[in-house]
Each structure stands twice: as C-alpha cells, then as structure tokens.
Enzyme design. Structure first.
Site, PDB file in Angstrom:
ATOM      1  N   TYR A 224      42.892  35.863  36.049  1.00  0.00           N
ATOM      2  CA  TYR A 224      43.440  36.777  37.104  1.00  0.00           C
ATOM      3  C   TYR A 224      43.304  36.167  38.361  1.00  0.00           C
ATOM      4  O   TYR A 224      43.514  36.751  39.414  1.00  0.00           O
ATOM      5  CB  TYR A 224      42.684  38.015  36.776  1.00  0.00           C
ATOM      6  CG  TYR A 224      41.165  37.962  36.779  1.00  0.00           C
ATOM      7  CD1 TYR A 224      40.361  37.756  37.796  1.00  0.00           C
ATOM      8  CD2 TYR A 224      40.475  38.269  35.682  1.00  0.00           C
ATOM      9  CE1 TYR A 224      39.031  37.613  37.748  1.00  0.00           C
ATOM     10  CE2 TYR A 224      38.999  38.163  35.636  1.00  0.00           C
ATOM     11  CZ  TYR A 224      38.318  37.860  36.592  1.00  0.00           C
ATOM     12  OH  TYR A 224      37.153  37.991  36.491  1.00  0.00           O
ATOM     13  N   LYS A 225      42.811  34.879  38.404  1.00  0.00           N
ATOM     14  CA  LYS A 225      42.507  34.336  40.022  1.00  0.00           C
ATOM     15  C   LYS A 225      43.958  33.604  40.123  1.00  0.00           C
ATOM     16  O   LYS A 225      44.857  34.359  40.569  1.00  0.00           O
ATOM     17  CB  LYS A 225      41.193  33.570  39.881  1.00  0.00           C
ATOM     18  CG  LYS A 225      40.277  34.399  39.955  1.00  0.00           C
ATOM     19  CD  LYS A 225      38.756  33.412  39.508  1.00  0.00           C
ATOM     20  CE  LYS A 225      37.570  34.655  39.439  1.00  0.00           C
ATOM     21  NZ  LYS A 225      36.382  33.866  39.054  1.00  0.00           N
TER      22      LYS A 225
HETATM   23  C1  LIG Z   1      35.705  34.741  38.232  1.00  0.00           C
HETATM   24  C2  LIG Z   1      34.486  33.832  37.491  1.00  0.00           C
HETATM   25  C3  LIG Z   1      34.317  34.586  36.208  1.00  0.00           C
HETATM   26  C4  LIG Z   1      34.650  35.834  35.729  1.00  0.00           C
HETATM   27  O1  LIG Z   1      34.157  35.983  34.487  1.00  0.00           O
HETATM   28  P1  LIG Z   1      34.621  37.256  33.836  1.00  0.00           P
HETATM   29  O2  LIG Z   1      34.223  37.548  32.465  1.00  0.00           O
HETATM   30  O3  LIG Z   1      36.295  37.223  33.916  1.00  0.00           O
HETATM   31  O4  LIG Z   1      34.197  38.513  34.580  1.00  0.00           O
HETATM   32  C5  LIG Z   1      33.401  33.589  35.344  1.00  0.00           C
HETATM   33  N1  LIG Z   1      32.794  32.470  35.856  1.00  0.00           N
HETATM   34  C6  LIG Z   1      33.303  31.673  37.043  1.00  0.00           C
HETATM   35  C7  LIG Z   1      32.911  30.587  37.774  1.00  0.00           C
HETATM   36  C8  LIG Z   1      34.136  32.727  37.972  1.00  0.00           C
HETATM   37  O5  LIG Z   1      34.701  32.212  39.143  1.00  0.00           O
END
Ligand SMILES: *Cc1c(COP(=O)(O)O)cnc(C)c1O
Length: 425
Positions: A224-225
């Site tokens: 989602y990023k």
């Molecule tokens: C955004 C991010 C996550 C997000 O984890 P989710 O399981 O999607 O909540 C995990 N690790 C890093 C390094 C991130 O930047």
C-alpha cells in the site's frame, strides 16, 4: 539547480515521466507527499474493483476461482512485483500483511540457521527499524529461544558476531529515509555466517532493488505504500530459490499445500514460494493491488526504475535545497542523508518544537506529509515527506516548500487546532 517557480515548471515540461501522473486520481487542491504511507489511488482501480465485485463475484461466483484466475492471483501479482525487486518469476507471492510475511520468513530463517549452524542464537536488527518488525522478531525469539539484538546503523558491522543467525534490516528507514547498501550489507552478513532478511516496505516501487544480484536470502515488502495498492493491500514475500524448499513456514495453511484440492489430512508443502501462502486471499484487494503495481510497471516504457530513481533524487535534492534556501532560520534540521547512495525516496526534517503542529498546519493547506514522534534521545520528532516520482512534479516541490515557509514565517502552526493530537499521526 532550479531557483524559481518557473525553473520548476521547466523541469516538469522536460520530465519523461510526466504522463504517468495521469494514471492517478489526485484530489483537487491536494499536494500529496505521503505516498510512502499510503499511495495515491490509480484511476483504473475503481472500475477494476467494481468489476471484481459485480461481475466476478456477483455473476460468476464460485466459478471465478478458475474462470477469472482468482486462485492464481497471489502468484500473478507476485510475478509483477518480482520485476521491481530483481527477483525471478515464480519467486514472489502477494499475500497477507508485511507483519505476517515477516513472521513466516523469519521463522523459516531460524529453522535454516538451526539446521546449518546450531550455535547461532541471535537476530540482529536496527533499534530504529519499524516497530512491527521488531515486535515480530521479539515474539519469535521468545518462542524459539533466540535473542534479539538491537544496534545503531554504525554498529552493525561489529554486531555481526559468530552467534548471529539472521541480520534483519529494513532497506530504507521509515523514519529517516536512510538507505542501506543492500549488496554490501548482504555480503557482510554472509561473511559473518548469517542469513540476510530485507524488509522492502519503503523500497519496492521507490528505489531500484536487486535481490538476486545482492544474493539476499529472504525479503518482505508492503503493497500500500509505493506500490499504490490501496489501504491494507496485500504485502509480498520473496525467498531465495536456494532456500525455498528447505523448510516449512509456520503458518502451514491449505493454500501453501502441494495439492490443496486433494484435501488430504496431512500437510505437504508446495514447492517453491507457493508454500509461503496460508489461507484464502482477498480477491478485491488483490485486484486493487494489481492496478497499483501496474502503475509502477507503466514506467517501464519511460525508462523504468532507473528513470524513477533519477527523478526521485532530483525531487528530493530540490526539496532539500529549497528548504535550506527558503526556510532558513526556522530551526529545521535534515534527518535524511544528502549522499544519493544513502537516500530513499523521502525527506525527513527535524525541529525541536512544533513538528506535529507544523505538519497539521500544512495538511490544513492541502500539503499532506506526516509526523513521526522522536524517542526523546537520538531521534528527534520528524516531519516526513515522501516523493513518489510517478505523480509528484517539480512545481509540487516548489509549492510544498512555499507552504512550509509561510507556515513557519506566519507562526500559524501555533494555533490550538494544530496542536491537538489525533490517534493516527
Ligand atoms: C509500513 C511498514 C510495515 C507495515 O506492516 P503491516 O503489517 O502492513 O502493518 C512493516 N514494516 C515496515 C518496515 C514498514 O515500513
């Protein structure tokens, strides 16, 4: 270097990636510098999601698993992501969340380490890694009798002692935007006899990544990023083919079975990356993620990841330069490395006081960045700005800095409404 708004407009006019902006729905009046947290919606997503809902689900129903390729979706989207991270076809699946995928690969890595070098009982990571990565590692350490060792980036070399099983790092730091040397760090881990696990949450779709070239062992990343897959989009997982068949991952659900529709009572892991799936996957979300990944792949016709990277560096260079020139005297510091090889696709500014309120004042003006709290020690509060070269232009950078300058000069950030904390920052 651009010095004026006109210079920035001229850079946009020459930008070969400029047409890609049309692939996105950018809300009017919004200058979006938070694609590192939640990417902008691709224009193709609403129709695609509506089609999955009304035709595939509404009409084709259960037949969609075959007819509309639902069962193959995690691997189909995984193969598309593979092109962005230097992974071979058939070695990536889009599935579950980053946290869950990290649990799966870290657990498999610990099994591998235990089998090949049983004396190694440590996982090393960075103290400023994204917390969920550290929490998952901590939980696995408790369960499996390992120890989690957290160090600062400059201490990583000496932390790679003979008892380290896994070095687990996030390639681009979420808080500072600092980027590790992936091949160099992977080689250092291997030289010390440790396995190398990369989190690509802030890398996939943002910076060139070559997992195969770096000879890494495991990787996970976020949908989602910079992949623009939508809120809560499935994440992805990669395992070096040399390890993929050696161990079960712990969430041995039926989607990772060699023959799920044989419905046997015993578990037989599928060969390769397919075993890293667990259970039934969210088809509506996978369809939206595919739209997002396609926006990044669309850059292939315009110079690909190399063109995205050089524009990203030009955007972040410009932002840093304009902040220095136009916001001088307001107590801003730079947390992001200026050296290109050490910078991801974001710029983080520090300020001793008011960082949260300044971000809120910018948001009220339509300039969307975000705030990350400091730790009261080494890390100060941060104003974080992500630059997605697919849809951010040079004029946007100019305008963002101009808003920041006005917010600081007018002192409008001191208004009470900008100083009330929300649950999600
Ligand atoms: C955004 C991010 C996550 C997000 O984890 P989710 O399981 O999607 O909540 C995990 N690790 C890093 C390094 C991130 O930047």
């Amino acid at each position: 270097m651009a010095k004026t708004l006109e210079d920035c407009r001229a850079l946009d006019a020459q930008d070969p990636l400029r047409p890609l902006r049309d692939l996105f729905h950018i809300p009017a009046g919004t200058l979006y510098l938070d694609g590192n947290s939640l990417g902008v919606m691709p224009r193709s997503a609403p129709a695609r999601v509506a089609d999955v809902v009304s035709r595939e689900w509404g009409t084709d129903l259960i037949q969609s698993w075959n007819k509309n390729g639902w069962f193959a979706m995690p691997q189909k989207v995984g193969d598309k992501i593979a092109r962005l991270i230097g992974a071979a076809p058939g070695t990536v699946v889009a599935t579950d969340s980053t946290s869950i995928n990290l649990f799966k690969v870290l657990s498999a890595a610990l099994h591998l380490a235990q089998a090949d070098s049983p004396g190694r009982k440590r996982i090393v990571s960075e103290r400023s890694n994204f917390p969920t990565d550290l929490y998952i590692a901590e939980a696995l350490c408790r369960e499996r009798g390992f120890e989690l060792v957290l160090v600062e980036p400059e201490e990583l070399g000496e932390a790679l002692t003979a008892d380290v099983a896994v070095l687990m790092l996030t390639h681009v730091n979420y808080r500072t935007g600092a980027m590790h040397d992936m091949p160099g760090m992977t080689a250092a881990a291997h030289a010390a006899g440790a396995l190398m696990l990369w989190d690509l949450a802030h890398s996939a779709g943002a910076v060139p990544v070559d997992l195969t070239g770096a000879n890494a062992d495991y990787a996970v990343g976020c949908g989602y990023k910079y992949l623009n897959g939508g809120p809560g989009a499935p994440a992805f997982v990669w395992v070096n083919p040399r390890h993929a068949n050696r161990f079960w991952q712990p969430l041995a659900g039926w989607w990772g079975h060699a023959t799920p529709f044989a419905f046997t009572p015993d578990y037989q892991p599928a060969p390769g990356i397919a075993r890293y799936q667990c259970g039934t996957q969210p088809m509506i979300s996978l369809a939206a993620l595919e739209c997002g990944v396609d926006t990044v792949l669309a850059a292939e016709a315009h110079g690909g990841m190399a063109a995205l990277r050089s524009k990203s560096l030009a955007l972040t260079d410009l932002f840093i330069q304009l902040v220095k020139e136009r916001c001088a005297g307001h107590g801003l510091g730079l947390a992001t490395p200026e050296h290109h090889a050490q910078r991801g696709s974001q710029v983080c500014l520090t300020r001793g006081e008011g960082a949260y309120a300044i971000v809120q004042a910018l948001i009220a003006r339509g300039v969307i960045g975000d705030f990350r709290a400091g730790d009261g020690g080494r890390h100060q509060d941060i104003l974080r700005f992500g630059f997605t070269p697919l849809y951010i232009g040079f004029e946007d950078v100019w305008n963002a800095v101009e808003h920041l300058r006005q917010v600081l000069e007018s002192g409008e950030w001191q208004r009470p409404e900008f100083n009330r904390k929300h649950a999600v920052t």
